[in-house]
Design a protein around this motif. Structure first.
Motif, short mmCIF file in Angstrom:
data_model
loop_
_atom_site.label_atom_id
_atom_site.label_comp_id
_atom_site.label_asym_id
_atom_site.label_seq_id
_atom_site.Cartn_x
_atom_site.Cartn_y
_atom_site.Cartn_z
N LEU A 1 0.68 -1.21 -0.05
CA LEU A 1 0.10 0.12 -0.09
C LEU A 1 0.86 1.05 0.01
O LEU A 1 0.53 2.20 -0.76
CB LEU A 1 -0.99 0.08 1.19
N ILE A 2 2.03 1.39 0.71
CA ILE A 2 2.86 2.35 0.72
C ILE A 2 3.55 2.74 -0.55
O ILE A 2 3.63 3.92 -1.30
CB ILE A 2 3.90 2.17 1.79
N ILE A 3 3.96 1.49 -1.29
CA ILE A 3 4.41 1.64 -2.49
C ILE A 3 3.33 2.19 -3.59
O ILE A 3 3.77 3.02 -4.20
CB ILE A 3 4.81 0.15 -2.99
N ILE A 4 2.19 1.68 -3.40
CA ILE A 4 1.18 2.17 -4.25
C ILE A 4 0.88 3.74 -4.18
O ILE A 4 0.76 4.79 -4.94
CB ILE A 4 0.02 1.39 -4.32
N ALA A 5 0.75 4.23 -2.87
CA ALA A 5 0.52 5.47 -2.30
C ALA A 5 1.75 6.52 -2.84
O ALA A 5 1.31 7.48 -3.41
CB ALA A 5 0.34 5.77 -0.93
N SER A 6 3.13 6.11 -2.62
CA SER A 6 4.02 6.87 -3.02
C SER A 6 4.05 7.11 -4.54
O SER A 6 4.20 8.09 -5.05
CB SER A 6 5.26 6.39 -2.38
N SER A 7 3.84 5.88 -5.27
CA SER A 7 4.05 5.94 -6.73
C SER A 7 2.74 7.02 -7.33
O SER A 7 3.00 7.77 -8.14
CB SER A 7 3.75 4.59 -7.20
N SER A 8 1.71 6.73 -6.79
CA SER A 8 0.36 7.55 -7.13
C SER A 8 0.81 9.07 -6.83
O SER A 8 0.35 9.89 -7.54
CB SER A 8 -0.68 7.30 -6.32
N LEU A 9 1.33 9.52 -5.68
CA LEU A 9 1.71 10.94 -5.45
C LEU A 9 2.67 11.43 -6.43
O LEU A 9 2.97 12.75 -6.40
CB LEU A 9 2.10 11.12 -3.77
N ILE A 10 3.69 10.48 -6.93
CA ILE A 10 4.56 11.00 -7.80
C ILE A 10 3.95 11.58 -9.22
O ILE A 10 4.51 12.59 -9.57
CB ILE A 10 5.75 9.95 -8.04
N VAL A 11 3.04 10.88 -9.61
CA VAL A 11 2.44 11.24 -10.99
C VAL A 11 2.06 12.72 -11.04
O VAL A 11 2.21 13.32 -12.24
CB VAL A 11 1.13 10.11 -11.16
N PRO A 12 1.30 13.43 -9.92
CA PRO A 12 0.89 14.68 -10.08
C PRO A 12 2.15 15.63 -10.61
O PRO A 12 2.06 16.66 -11.18
CB PRO A 12 0.59 15.12 -8.72
N GLY A 13 3.49 15.29 -10.29
CA GLY A 13 4.45 15.77 -10.79
C GLY A 13 4.66 15.84 -12.14
O GLY A 13 5.23 17.06 -12.76
N TYR A 14 4.21 15.10 -12.86
CA TYR A 14 4.02 15.14 -14.37
C TYR A 14 3.28 16.31 -14.73
O TYR A 14 3.42 16.85 -15.75
CB TYR A 14 3.58 13.71 -14.93
N TYR A 15 1.98 16.13 -14.24
CA TYR A 15 1.11 17.41 -14.54
C TYR A 15 1.50 18.79 -14.24
O TYR A 15 1.35 19.61 -14.87
CB TYR A 15 0.03 17.01 -14.11
N ILE A 16 2.19 18.86 -13.13
CA ILE A 16 2.78 20.15 -12.68
C ILE A 16 3.96 20.72 -13.83
O ILE A 16 3.97 21.95 -14.17
CB ILE A 16 3.14 20.16 -11.25
N THR A 17 4.87 19.66 -14.16
CA THR A 17 6.10 20.02 -15.08
C THR A 17 5.33 20.18 -16.49
O THR A 17 5.71 21.29 -17.10
CB THR A 17 6.83 18.56 -15.14
N SER A 18 4.34 19.87 -16.88
CA SER A 18 3.60 20.10 -17.99
C SER A 18 2.92 21.36 -18.07
O SER A 18 3.27 22.30 -19.06
CB SER A 18 2.70 19.01 -18.28
N TRP A 19 2.41 21.66 -17.04
CA TRP A 19 1.85 23.15 -16.65
C TRP A 19 2.66 24.19 -16.78
O TRP A 19 2.72 25.07 -17.60
CB TRP A 19 1.01 22.91 -15.64
N LEU A 20 3.97 24.01 -15.97
CA LEU A 20 5.11 24.97 -15.84
C LEU A 20 5.57 25.24 -17.59
O LEU A 20 6.13 26.25 -17.79
CB LEU A 20 5.99 24.67 -15.09
#
Length: 377
Positions: A90-109
């Motif tokens: 569950l921790i691996i899934i949670a950490s991996s899921s929280l990394i993905v928004p970094g892709y969207y923020i980078t694209s927005w920047l």
């Protein structure tokens, strides 16, 4: 006795060195992934990819700390392996899921969207596809590295403590031969028994048996790192009885112990003896006021609590300094080596008495049934 905290660099105290470690780890990880040190440095520090790199740094690190300081102590070390594996996944899934928004923020920047820049759609399927690739690999790699470092550190600390214990054992063996075989105690005990032979032969015979048991314990039965608690208590009782022969009749001694403890309990030899010997050594010798020693020993499962108090003379200011012949610092050091984070020692000195409260977490020791049967005969 005042406690003076050791001076420590604030950078180390607050573990701020973890920040550059994780930045360096993430940089090396991406350098290996891209195959270029320059490209990894450019993405991490000199482009809009810094946002994605930041997410890759923070959340795997948090997963590592949660695993090391919560999951492992609470579940893995207590044998609850199923729960540990479940929460780790569950921790691996949670950490991996929280990394993905970094892709969207980078694209927005960068003034674009995640689909154009990274091929990630904005629906749940795209989010799932992003989670199951690099974020999962990064989180698993970070957790594996963190566990490897922690296990290596624990192993090195164990080896260091073991070497210190071996060195301490050699030193304490010589010290205890010197201080426990106190010439005054030996000769006075022998003289007391000698005079009892004519005055009270039965008491002399019993005292000689106690004296023999005491010497046997010191020479042969205290060579192991752990000995049965019963043997140590028997030794204390013999020592107290012999001390009472050579002390003034004005001295009142009291030794209380609950005898319903498990025969499988073990203790390091002479840990308790130091404090008992000190009480007899520094007890007051008043002529017009009471002289006393009170000792209470309580065992509840693995918990041992020893309370020793003795009256002392007003001018006996060196008791807490020269403690039991081997020094208070040496006693505390031996306790710290033999019982790390498993003991509490409280020493109190007032105008009229001296008190020691020792609490230990004992260990189980193998008992030879044949020897136990022979001792009862």
């Amino acid at each position: 006795m005042a406690f003076v905290p050791s001076k420590q660099n604030w950078f180390v105290r607050y573990k701020l060195y973890h920040i550059p470690f994780w930045l360096l780890y993430n940089y090396i990880f991406w350098a290996l992934y891209t195959g270029s040190l320059y490209e990894a440095a450019h993405e991490q520090f000199f482009s809009v990819f810094w946002a994605k790199s930041l997410f890759y740094t923070i959340f795997p690190a948090l997963a590592v700390y949660f695993n090391l300081y919560f999951l492992i102590p609470r579940y893995l070390q207590t044998g609850r392996y199923g729960w540990y594996v479940l929460f780790l996944v569950l921790i691996i899934i949670a950490s991996s899921s929280l990394i993905v928004p970094g892709y969207y923020i980078t694209s927005w920047l960068d003034g674009t969207n995640a689909q154009k820049k990274f091929g990630i759609t904005s629906d749940w399927n795209g989010f799932y596809q992003a989670v199951r690739t690099e974020p999962v690999k990064s989180t698993i790699a970070a957790i594996t590295l963190g566990m490897s470092i922690k296990l290596t550190k624990n192993w090195l600390e164990t080896q260091k403590r073991q070497r210190a214990l071996e060195k301490e054992k050699l030193e304490t063996e010589l010290k205890f031969l010197k201080y426990q075989f106190n010439p005054h105690f030996l000769f006075n005990s022998i003289n007391s028994i000698f005079f009892l032979i004519h005055k009270n032969p039965d008491m002399a015979s019993a005292s000689l048996a106690k004296f023999s048991d005491l010497l046997r314990h010191q020479l042969y039965e205290s060579n192991d790192s752990l000995i049965p608690l019963k043997k140590e208590i028997d030794y204390l009782e013999n020592f107290i009885e012999l001390e009472k022969l050579r002390q003034s009749p004005d001295l009142t001694t009291e030794f209380n112990i609950n005898d319903d403890y498990s025969p499988g309990l073990g203790i390091a030899p002479f840990i308790l003896m130091t404090f008992v010997e000190n009480a007899f050594k520094h007890v007051s010798k008043h002529k017009n006021s009471p002289n006393w020693i009170k000792m209470d020993l309580k065992i509840d499962r693995l918990a041992l609590k020893m309370h020793i108090a003795n009256s002392r003379a007003d001018n006996d200011s060196q008791q807490a300094i020269h403690y039991g012949g081997i020094g208070l610092k040496n006693v505390q050091r031996r306790l710290a080596l033999l019982y790390p984070e498993r003991y509490q020692l409280d020493i109190q000195q007032t105008e009229g008495d001296f008190k020691v409260i020792l609490e230990l977490e004992l260990s189980e020791v193998a008992v030879n049934p044949s020897l136990e049967f022979m001792e009862k005969q």
